[in-house]
Design an enzyme around this catalytic site. Structure first.
Site, mmCIF file in Angstrom:
data_model
loop_
_atom_site.group_PDB
_atom_site.id
_atom_site.type_symbol
_atom_site.label_atom_id
_atom_site.label_comp_id
_atom_site.label_asym_id
_atom_site.label_seq_id
_atom_site.Cartn_x
_atom_site.Cartn_y
_atom_site.Cartn_z
ATOM 1 N N ILE A 151 43.351 29.710 38.996
ATOM 2 C CA ILE A 151 42.329 28.898 38.337
ATOM 3 C C ILE A 151 42.771 28.479 36.950
ATOM 4 O O ILE A 151 42.558 27.333 36.537
ATOM 5 C CB ILE A 151 40.998 29.656 38.290
ATOM 6 C CG1 ILE A 151 40.449 29.854 39.712
ATOM 7 C CG2 ILE A 151 39.977 28.900 37.437
ATOM 8 C CD1 ILE A 151 39.243 30.772 39.790
ATOM 9 N N TYR A 189 33.611 47.439 38.311
ATOM 10 C CA TYR A 189 34.049 46.045 38.172
ATOM 11 C C TYR A 189 32.881 45.157 37.764
ATOM 12 O O TYR A 189 33.002 44.313 36.872
ATOM 13 C CB TYR A 189 34.649 45.561 39.494
ATOM 14 C CG TYR A 189 34.942 44.071 39.525
ATOM 15 C CD1 TYR A 189 35.991 43.534 38.787
ATOM 16 C CD2 TYR A 189 34.173 43.203 40.306
ATOM 17 C CE1 TYR A 189 36.262 42.166 38.816
ATOM 18 C CE2 TYR A 189 34.434 41.844 40.343
ATOM 19 C CZ TYR A 189 35.477 41.334 39.595
ATOM 20 O OH TYR A 189 35.744 39.983 39.626
#
Length: 274
Positions: free
Chosen positions: A18, A164
């Site tokens: 990305i 996370y």
């Protein structure tokens, strides 16, 4: 003429995926790119380095400076911003893209693994934002884009991989807070997250290679980032945007171009229920 023409965009973790796609999209609009990351030498499994992306940026019409930077190290962050300002005179856009992922439970997570994720995802985004702010205040298009999700507190997102999740939500809280802190200075800060999984090294090596076919290409995130950067006011600031929804709001209706495999069903990304 593009709002990015001659402007300087600093991207963390820009050697592939990305980050690379956003860099090339900015380059096509005439921007100067600061390509940062730890990958300054070829990796046996992962394609691309900060230097190969910098060359792609130049071929796409932008100017580029490749700087090796570990977002966990404050001295390297400072050196990277100093080099960027020395080369191009300032910073107009920061893209907090660098991230670490480990989708395991709290019980299974070693604290050293959590420390790694937190230091890259949250602390690294804060370090880069803090370094960028003085220059963004001086820019007439100051933007921060952070690659993090909306704050979905449904139990099924909190249970499976909360270490996370905490770090990605931390990135979002940081960015939404910066939107308010910097509003009076005309600086926009917003988050961007994909509707579907994106075909990146994180999917291929950290999650499940089979998901690659069910993903979209990084270019959809780059196009969504360009939509944010095209906004000339603060109307998109302080929000966590989803790539497809944002592009649909801009009038785009065809998303088939982004599919890795036209015949494979798309996989919805983490933290999204609709």
């Amino acid at each position: 003429m593009s709002r990015l023409n001659g402007k300087t965009v600093f991207i963390s973790g820009a050697s592939r995926g990305i980050g690379r796609a956003i860099a090339l999209a900015c380059a096509k609009q005439g921007a100067n790119l600061i390509i940062t990351g730890k990958s300054d030498e070829p990796h046996p499994k992962l394609s691309g380095t900060i230097h190969t992306v910098a060359e792609e940026v130049r071929q796409a019409g932008g100017q580029a400076l490749a700087v090796k930077m570990d977002v966990r190290k404050e001295s390297q962050v400072k050196e990277a911003f100093d080099a960027a300002v020395a080369q191009f005179g300032g910073i107009d856009v920061l893209v907090n893209n660098a991230s670490a992922i480990s989708l395991i439970s709290a019980e299974q997570t070693k604290l050293t693994r959590y420390d790694l994720m937190h230091s890259i995802n949250v602390r690294g985004s804060l370090a880069c934002s803090k370094a960028a702010i003085p220059y963004l205040k001086q820019s007439d298009i100051g933007h921060i884009i952070t690659l993090s999700p909306p704050l979905n507190l449904e139990p099924h997102w909190l249970g499976p991989h909360i270490p996370y999740t905490m770090t990605k939500y931390g990135m979002t809280l940081l960015t939404l807070g910066l939107a308010e802190e910097l509003r009076e200075h005309g600086v926009s800060a917003s988050c961007l997250w994909p509707q579907t999984t994106i075909a990146t090294a994180a999917i291929e090596f950290a999650l499940d290679p089979a998901l690659m076919k069910r993903s979209r290409t990084p270019e959809i995130m780059a196009d969504a980032a360009m939509a944010i950067l095209a906004c000339d006011d603060l109307s998109l600031s302080g929000q966590a945007h989803i790539d497809e929804a944002l592009l649909r709001a801009q009038g785009q209706t065809d998303f088939e171009q982004y599919r890795v495999d036209p015949d494979a069903p798309l996989m919805r990304d983490l933290f999204l229920d609709e």
